[in-house]
Structures are given as C-alpha cells and as structure tokens.
Design a protein around this motif. Structure first.
Motif, PDB file in Angstrom:
ATOM      1  N   GLY A   6       0.874  -1.108   0.152  1.00 39.42           N
ATOM      2  CA  GLY A   6      -0.144   0.061   0.207  1.00 39.42           C
ATOM      3  C   GLY A   6       0.843   1.196  -0.003  1.00 39.42           C
ATOM      4  N   ALA A   7       2.015   1.152   0.584  1.00 40.63           N
ATOM      5  CA  ALA A   7       2.891   2.052   0.500  1.00 40.63           C
ATOM      6  C   ALA A   7       3.247   2.831  -0.671  1.00 40.63           C
ATOM      7  N   CYS A   8       3.404   1.977  -1.814  1.00 36.59           N
ATOM      8  CA  CYS A   8       3.682   2.378  -3.258  1.00 36.59           C
ATOM      9  C   CYS A   8       2.406   3.066  -3.804  1.00 36.59           C
ATOM     10  N   VAL A   9       1.431   2.599  -3.592  1.00 33.09           N
ATOM     11  CA  VAL A   9       0.149   3.494  -3.594  1.00 33.09           C
ATOM     12  C   VAL A   9       0.258   4.963  -3.282  1.00 33.09           C
ATOM     13  N   VAL A  10       0.452   4.958  -1.922  1.00 32.19           N
ATOM     14  CA  VAL A  10       0.790   6.480  -1.147  1.00 32.19           C
ATOM     15  C   VAL A  10       1.602   7.146  -1.615  1.00 32.19           C
ATOM     16  N   ALA A  11       2.940   6.700  -2.422  1.00 29.30           N
ATOM     17  CA  ALA A  11       3.780   7.350  -3.139  1.00 29.30           C
ATOM     18  C   ALA A  11       3.508   7.480  -4.492  1.00 29.30           C
ATOM     19  N   LEU A  12       3.215   6.771  -5.172  1.00 25.69           N
ATOM     20  CA  LEU A  12       2.830   6.985  -6.570  1.00 25.69           C
ATOM     21  C   LEU A  12       1.341   6.926  -7.123  1.00 25.69           C
ATOM     22  N   GLY A  13       0.322   6.739  -6.207  1.00 25.81           N
ATOM     23  CA  GLY A  13      -0.917   6.780  -6.770  1.00 25.81           C
ATOM     24  C   GLY A  13      -1.320   5.687  -7.784  1.00 25.81           C
ATOM     25  N   ASN A  14      -2.201   5.935  -8.677  1.00 28.13           N
ATOM     26  CA  ASN A  14      -2.599   5.088  -9.712  1.00 28.13           C
ATOM     27  C   ASN A  14      -2.081   5.439 -10.962  1.00 28.13           C
ATOM     28  N   VAL A  15      -1.024   5.964 -10.984  1.00 22.03           N
ATOM     29  CA  VAL A  15      -0.539   6.382 -12.441  1.00 22.03           C
ATOM     30  C   VAL A  15       0.751   5.829 -12.844  1.00 22.03           C
ATOM     31  N   ASN A  16       1.710   5.755 -11.798  1.00 19.95           N
ATOM     32  CA  ASN A  16       3.020   4.872 -12.249  1.00 19.95           C
ATOM     33  C   ASN A  16       3.193   3.655 -11.338  1.00 19.95           C
ATOM     34  N   SER A  17       3.506   2.412 -12.038  1.00 18.73           N
ATOM     35  CA  SER A  17       4.050   1.380 -11.409  1.00 18.73           C
ATOM     36  C   SER A  17       5.423   1.874 -10.351  1.00 18.73           C
TER      37      SER A  17
END
Length: 502
Positions: A387-398
């Motif tokens: 979930g931390a990656c979603v916080v960092a980059l949202g739904n635009v970039n993997s």
C-alpha cells in the motif's frame, strides 16, 4: 477482434460501418477530417462550428453524410494541435479508444484514420491503436448467471487506413497490439474473477490451457509435496493458513531456437515472477473489512505473467522466457503464520514474520531463489506488494526498483513507449538496516517509513545472482470505486520490454 490495413487516399469512398477522423480543438480539422468535409460539402465544418469543440477524447457520430460511403463518421476530439503533437502517440491511442467506444454500436467494421504524429513510428502508432481497441471493447461477464449479451461490444473488425508505403509496418504494429490486447484481456479476466473461482488450482489450469493452445509453451505445475521437497519454507508458511491447495507454476516459452543464424540473443532466459496470492485477508494480521473484497486482485502479478505469456506465444517472439508463479491464499486459521514466527526460506535465510500481511515477499523470495537454476539474463518480479507504493505514486505509475541501471532504464523506456509507465524508486543500502531482526537473518517488514522501498530491499536479498528488477503494481493493477476492475497493467510494459529484447 480482427485488425487489418487498407491503403487509399479516397476516404470518402470507403464502405464501412464507421469511419473515425480527428478534429483538433478550436475548429481545426485533421487532413482526414478535411477530406471528409470537402466530400460532404462542408458538413463536418458546420457541425464543428456549431457543437463539436474537439476536446481531447470527446466524440460525435454523424450518420449518412452526403458524398461519404461510410454509414457513420465518428469525429474524435484531439485537443489542441500543439499539445497533441507534444504528447506523441499517447493522444493517438486515447483518441482511438474514444472512437472505439463511440463506434461500438457499429455492426461489422469500423475504419480508423490515424492522424500522423511527428517522430513516432508507424508500427508504434498501430500497436497503440490495437491495444486501445482491445481495452475499449473489453467486457466482463464471466461470473454472471445470465450474462447480458447485448452489453458486449459489437465491434468485430478494425481497418487502419495508412499510406501505401506504411502498410507493412502498420500491419506489424496491429499484430503486436492485438496480441498484447489479448494478453491484457486474459490478465483482466483473471483479476476480476472472484477468489472462490480463481484459486491457485485455477491459475495452474489456466497455464495448462495456454500450453495446449500454443506449442511454444511448456508448463509444469508443482503441488505441496514438490514444493516441500524444494525447501520453500517461506512460501509454504503462507499457504499453511488456507485449505486451498498451493500451486507453484513454471512456464517456459522456447523461442530462441527460432532466431536467425548470426543474430544476437541473451545469454540466458528472461524470467518473469508473478505474485499469485488469489485472496489476501492478511492472515492473523487481519485486514480491515472495508474493501477487503478487492484483495482478490492480489494475484494480478501472476495474471500479468500469464497474460504476457499468452501475448509472446501468439507473436512467437524469438526469446527464451520463463514464468514463475507461487500461488496460494493468505488466510487466518489455527495453522496460519503468527507474528513473531521464524521460517526458513529456500535460500537458507531465516525470516522473522512481524506482520503476516506482508506475505507477498514471503512467497516471492522462494521463487526468486528458484529462478537461479535457469541462469537468467534478467529477472523481473511483478507484485501488488505494498500500500505504501500507492501512497507514493498513486494510480499513475508502477513502482520500479532495481540496482541494475541498464535493466531499470530498459523497463522505464518500455513503460514510456507503451504508455504503461513506471517510476524508478531508490534502493540505497541504508534502507536494509530497517530489516534487521534480533531473532532471524532478517525481518519481513521494516516499519512504516519507506514501506515500498524496504519491501524491495527484502526481495533484493534473494536476487543477488542475476540482474533483477521489481515492479510494485499495487496502485496500477486495478481500479476501485464505481469503475472497479482490473486494468491489465503491466502487460503492455512487459511486452514492450520483450519486444525490445527480441
């Protein structure tokens, strides 16, 4: 869906169910729209002046224009002309997708007129167009008792109008894009299926079906006893909490033997590793109930590997590629992992499990160790990991993690080209300090700070024998809310990377 090309300068004479042409903002017509306007005695300019502003992605369908053979002319808004050119073929893809949606009522054939984009190869435009068509016409009804067949898009065939000199390259791009779209469709459907249907066994059976359909594919599906014999203690510990049987899926695409004599090939196969947690309740570290249903998407890494293999087999790419999928559920039970447990991985490293909801890395680490036997030229793991990656980059970039600059840039470049973008994240050695444990070789979490980074650092401990990259797709593999559904990402990125290597 069928894709083909047609070479003609007389667009107004093309007999088709729907003809899509571009219109820029502020009333500027593309060359194709201008030709149709002249053939129809100004009908297009009249409509543009009165009601169609050319906003990017907007569409307007005109019927039975005088002097035009097409039943429908679909005006596609391209936005401002300068912005359109600056965005390269991104706008071409988006515009085409909008045209497909607008033309879905057309029975039979829709003809696309691609607007030339400066400095973008014909093959890239055609590939993007085919991918967009597949995405626009995707419809899920696999788990409906009485599927609404009328809801399915009726678009059956796309014909791309190109210059005669570009026909071969356009056809090549359409073929590649169609294969990628087919792979994305498989990935999306697997992701959208409920967890009681898309089990580890179902994923294994899907791999077997692909091997029956494509002769270049070989598959081996390992059961619990075989996984135990391999010493995959970390993977086994996650699967222990569920009554659903685990599966370890090994796919092989032997394409290098088709390479022409004298051509360069990688020294070893490319290995794709996909996280296959078919439902993730978090284990003893139970997730909140709200939106837990979306944890059926925790196998989207596995689904993207299967989708990519479907695409590369359809294209018969001259590459050796291996796919590894550790598949199981993560549920709470009397046999499940407990916080504080210590397990032994296939690599021999012991792991203190501080949070049972950080299970993806526990199954992936053993798969990364297993990958060593193939002496790979590169290993890429794909996982809805944090979930931390979603916080960092949202739904635009993997999230893209790698210490290998060449591999990282190749993947980032493939993401830019395919419009399936990834952003490279740091992996400084200092982050490894957060994984220290007093009771094992390492802990499975490093605390809240930089959660996506420490997860990648954990995986890196098991990927020292080869060039390795990790794609965290937690924010890009599916959408929530009213548009809930799998996206098919990062199949376009992975396939563009494989095309580049081939």
């Amino acid at each position: 869906m069928e894709f083909s090309t047609q070479t003609t300068a007389s667009l107004h004479q093309v007999k088709t169910a729907a003809l899509a042409v571009g219109v820029y903002a502020d009333g500027v017509l593309s060359p194709a729209a201008d030709l149709i306007d002249r053939a129809s005695n100004g009908a297009v300019r009249s409509v543009v002046k009165s009601e169609f502003r050319g906003r990017a992605g907007s569409t307007l369908t005109l019927r039975n224009l005088p002097g035009v053979s097409a039943q429908r002319v679909v005006l596609v808004g391209l936005g401002k002309q300068d912005d359109y050119s600056a965005r390269t073929h991104a706008s071409a893809e988006q515009a085409f997708a909008a045209a497909c949606v607008a033309a879905q009522l057309a029975e039979g054939v829709s003809t696309l007129v691609a607007n030339p984009v400066a400095d973008v190869a014909v093959v890239a435009r055609a590939r993007s167009a085919a991918i967009a068509a597949g995405s626009a016409t995707y419809h899920y009804d696999a788990s409906f008792g009485k599927p609404d067949r009328d809801a399915r898009p009726k678009l059956k065939k796309i014909v791309q109008v190109v210059e005669r000199a570009d026909a071969a390259q356009a056809q090549k791009g359409l073929r590649e894009g169609n294969a990628i779209a087919n792979g994305m469709e498989l990935t999306r459907t697997l992701g959208n299926l409920p967890g009681n249907i898309c089990t580890p066994t179902y994923l294994g059976d899907t791999a077997k079906r692909l091997a029956r359909e494509f002769k270049s594919l070989k598959v081996e599906v390992l059961d619990r006893k075989q996984v135990e014999a391999l010493g995959m203690g970390s993977f086994l510990s996650v699967a222990r909490g569920s009554e659903e049987a685990l599966r370890f899926i090994v796919l092989r695409h032997a394409g290098a033997k088709t390479v022409k004599k004298g051509a360069k090939t990688p020294q070893g196969p490319i290995v794709l590793v996909g996280k296959g947690i078919t439902f993730d309740a978090g284990g003893i570290s139970l997730k909140p109930a709200a939106t837990m249903d979306e944890m059926k998407y925790d196998m989207c890494g596995a689904a993207s590997v299967l989708g990519s293999f479907r695409a590369l087999a359809e294209l018969e790419l001259p590459l050796d590629v291996v796919g590894l999928i550790p598949a199981c559920e993560n549920l709470p039970s009397g046999k499940a992992n407990k916080p504080g447990d210590v397990v032994t991985s296939m690599a021999g490293l012991t792991i203190e499990i501080l949070n049972t909801d950080a299970e993806g890395r526990l199954v992936l680490c053993d798969a990364l160790t297993y990958a060593e036997r193939f002496k790979p030229s590169a290993v890429i793991d794909i996982a809805t990991l944090t979930g931390a990656c979603v916080v960092a980059l949202g739904n635009v970039n993997s999230g893209l993690f790698s210490k290998d600059d060449d591999l990282a840039e190749a993947l980032a470049s493939a993401g830019r080209e395919s419009l399936d973008t990834a952003w490279r994240m740091p992996m400084d050695d200092a982050y490894q300090e957060q994984l220290k444990s007093n009771f094992a070789d390492l802990a499975n979490i490093g605390g809240p700070p930089a959660g996506a980074v420490t997860a990648a650092c954990f995986l890196s401990r098991f990927a020292k024998a080869y060039p390795w990259a990790h794609l965290d797709i937690a924010g890009t593999a599916w959408r929530g809310g009213k548009d809930k559904g799998a996206t098919g990402r990062p199949v376009p990125l992975l396939m563009q990377y494989l095309l580049d290597q081939a």
